[in-house]
Design an enzyme around this catalytic site. Structure first.
Site, mmCIF file in Angstrom:
data_model
loop_
_atom_site.group_PDB
_atom_site.id
_atom_site.type_symbol
_atom_site.label_atom_id
_atom_site.label_comp_id
_atom_site.label_asym_id
_atom_site.label_seq_id
_atom_site.Cartn_x
_atom_site.Cartn_y
_atom_site.Cartn_z
ATOM 1 N N CYS A 140 1.917 2.106 9.721
ATOM 2 C CA CYS A 140 2.282 3.452 9.257
ATOM 3 C C CYS A 140 2.858 4.315 10.384
ATOM 4 C CB CYS A 140 1.080 4.108 8.590
ATOM 5 S SG CYS A 140 1.500 5.494 7.512
ATOM 6 N N HIS A 141 2.129 5.329 10.866
ATOM 7 C CA HIS A 141 2.602 6.170 11.966
ATOM 8 C C HIS A 141 2.184 5.652 13.335
ATOM 9 C CE1 HIS A 141 3.057 9.013 8.583
ATOM 10 N NE2 HIS A 141 4.061 9.479 9.294
ATOM 11 N N GLU A 172 8.421 10.739 4.591
ATOM 12 C CA GLU A 172 8.167 12.078 5.142
ATOM 13 C C GLU A 172 8.770 13.150 4.232
ATOM 14 O OE1 GLU A 172 6.037 12.021 7.258
ATOM 15 O OE2 GLU A 172 6.410 10.630 8.905
#
Length: 240
Positions: A140-141, A172
């Site tokens: 993910c991030h 996002e």
């Protein structure tokens, strides 16, 4: 059989501060650590949890009824669960011996955009794992840390010339967070990957299960991909 220690470092973000437009804090996305922990321990790994500062906080958006399955909620609400106990006793990265680990897995949350790029302790562990032929994985991030993990042989990021995934710009925008990311001067995953010389691939849907394996580098795109990313990381380790 890998000669490396069958021990994994599960990285946790230490940032727990304001981010969301409504004023909510961000922090660890709970299942992006829980699911890899479950996969790794089931595969026979010893797993340590560590953040850069030895502190953490949970992103409240990650523990809502819509974010957690019934099984996840049972674990979250059981403070005696092994995972929750380890999280409560989280270690500080710089206190650990990097050579003790054969696999590095970075869990996520938007909070990682704040601290992972500067998390020298976590980065040092990942660089050691990579230099000794181990597996580095992020979901993910969490790929926010990857551009800053250097290959000792080249001096460049370990993702330079490799293919990765991570949370999409489309995601996002869907979450109405891209403007906030830009306002805060944070680097989206896609931008960071390309700037580090990587090829970025994304799923058709921002929350579709999607992983990319490039040798010893394993990445996943979003929260639903955390389990699959860890499975692929274990498979990569078993091939060493």
């Amino acid at each position: 059989m890998s000669p490396l220690p069958k021990r994994a470092l599960l990285a946790i973000t230490s940032y727990h501060g304001p981010f969301y437009p409504n004023g909510d804090n961000t922090g660890l996305y709970y299942t992006e650590a829980l699911h890899p922990y479950t996969v790794l321990t089931a595969a026979g790994f010893q797993v340590d949890l560590a953040s850069e500062t030895g502190e953490y906080g949970i992103d409240p958006h990650s523990v809502t009824k819509t974010a957690l399955t019934d099984a996840d909620a049972l674990v979250y609400n059981d403070k005696q669960n092994d995972f929750n106990q380890k999280l409560a006793q989280i270690k500080k990265a710089s206190d650990l011996d990097p050579t003790a680990y054969g696999l590095f897995f970075a869990s996520a949350g938007h909070a990682t955009l704040f601290d992972y790029p500067k998390a020298k302790g976590l980065i040092s562990i990942a660089e050691s794992v990579w230099a000794r032929g181990g597996v580095v994985s992020a979901v993910c991030h969490a790929p926010a840390i990857l551009p800053h993990i250097k290959d000792q042989a080249t001096g460049k990021s370990i993702i330079n010339g490799r293919t990765v995934t991570g949370f999409t710009d489309k995601g996002e925008v869907e979450l109405n967070l891209m403007d906030k990311i830009k306002e805060l001067g944070l680097v989206p995953i896609t931008q960071g990957a390309v700037q580090a010389g990587a090829t970025y691939k994304e799923p058709e849907g921002a929350f579709d299960v999607f992983t990319v394996v490039d040798g010893r580098l394993v990445t996943g795109a979003n929260p639903p991909s955390a389990h699959a990313t860890a499975v692929k990381a274990v498979e990569a380790f078993d091939k060493l």
